[in-house]
Design an enzyme around this catalytic site. Structure first.
Site, PDB file in Angstrom:
ATOM      1  N   CYS A 159      -0.717  -7.469  -9.067  1.00  0.00           N
ATOM      2  CA  CYS A 159      -1.259  -7.696 -10.407  1.00  0.00           C
ATOM      3  C   CYS A 159      -2.761  -7.510 -10.541  1.00  0.00           C
ATOM      4  O   CYS A 159      -3.231  -6.575 -11.197  1.00  0.00           O
ATOM      5  CB  CYS A 159      -0.872  -9.105 -10.853  1.00  0.00           C
ATOM      6  SG  CYS A 159      -1.697  -9.639 -12.343  1.00  0.00           S
ATOM      7  N   HIS A 212      -6.214 -12.751 -15.732  1.00  0.00           N
ATOM      8  CA  HIS A 212      -6.011 -12.859 -14.273  1.00  0.00           C
ATOM      9  C   HIS A 212      -7.063 -12.106 -13.459  1.00  0.00           C
ATOM     10  O   HIS A 212      -6.754 -11.503 -12.429  1.00  0.00           O
ATOM     11  CB  HIS A 212      -4.601 -12.390 -13.896  1.00  0.00           C
ATOM     12  CG  HIS A 212      -4.103 -13.044 -12.631  1.00  0.00           C
ATOM     13  ND1 HIS A 212      -2.906 -12.726 -12.052  1.00  0.00           N
ATOM     14  CD2 HIS A 212      -4.660 -13.986 -11.831  1.00  0.00           C
ATOM     15  CE1 HIS A 212      -2.721 -13.452 -10.961  1.00  0.00           C
ATOM     16  NE2 HIS A 212      -3.779 -14.222 -10.812  1.00  0.00           N
TER      17      HIS A 212
END
Length: 257
Positions: A57, A118
């Protein structure tokens, strides 16, 4: 919503999380329901020879934002600490590195982000974004997810996929009367795990569980580098449960697109 200046178009980027390219109707999957994404694929341009710099990610997101490979921007794995104050000290992992959204903001665009960031210090808008409605950490349950509002963490009781879309609509409403172009990032947490039945719309989950053979997902030998964070079902029922959740997360996201 069209731009007032055709030479400076409004831009909306929709980004999924852990969405396999094979799990789309437009990619030939006859079991997963993705009518809206299929429509976009049919009416737009598909990049059939496109590659991601990392299967993880945070590094992939950092590369999309900065145009740099992980060895250059320094984010090599998913970020576990530094995202929010509940994880300890906040860290801005891309400090000093330019993102394309900063270039857009400097060029007069109003930039908004709804959903997953994130990349550290989720409490504070970064990289040219003025609208900032983000996930506090990066991953969580689909219900009761930690979100940031006005720089503070709160737990969202609604289904997070719907909330990300609704926050996007708030940004779009704000831009209706604006004479400046806008850029909007819509970053879903879907279809990343968890995939349990209680995490997702029950009617859709049960429909997949009861009516889908999941022949589109081959059963292959365990890869020697397989990490234990990804469930590998040993029985048919568990496999069906996991895939039902995964497909439900995809279809729920598609319905919001």
């Amino acid at each position: 919503m069209s731009s007032h200046n055709p030479d400076r178009p409004n831009i909306i980027m929709i980004l999924a999380d852990d969405h396999g390219h094979w799990a789309l109707g437009c990619a030939g999957n006859l079991e997963v329901q993705t009518p809206n994404i299929d429509r976009l694929a049919k009416s737009g341009t598909r990049f059939s020879n496109f590659f991601c710099v990392s299967p993880v990610c945070s590094p992939a997101r950092a590369s999309l934002l900065t145009g740099r490979i992980p060895s250059y921007h320094g984010v090599h794995d998913w970020i576990k600490k530094g995202n929010s104050r509940q994880e300890g000290e906040c860290i801005e992992y891309l400090k000093g590195m330019s993102g394309y959204t900063e270039v857009l903001a400097e060029g007069g665009y109003t930039c908004g982000l709804s959903g997953k960031w994130h990349l550290g210090d989720a409490h504070r808008p970064q990289k040219g974004f003025s609208f900032w409605a983000v996930h506090a950490t990066g991953g969580s349950s689909y219900v009761d997810a930690p979100m940031i509002k006005d720089g503070k963490i709160y737990n969202e009781k609604r289904y997070i996929t719907e909330v990300i879309t609704q926050n996007s609509f708030i940004f779009l409403e704000q831009q209706k009367e604006s004479l400046t172009p806008f850029y909007l990032s819509v970053h879903y947490t879907a279809p990343h795990s968890p995939w349990g039945r209680k995490e997702h719309p029950l009617e859709l989950y049960d429909s997949y569980f009861n009516n889908t053979a999941f022949d589109s997902v081959p059963i292959e030998a365990l890869h020697p580098w397989q990490v234990n964070s990804c469930p590998v079902p040993q029985d048919k029922k568990t496999r069906r449960q996991i895939l039902s959740g995964y497909f439900t997360a995809i279809t729920s996201m598609d319905s919001e697109s």
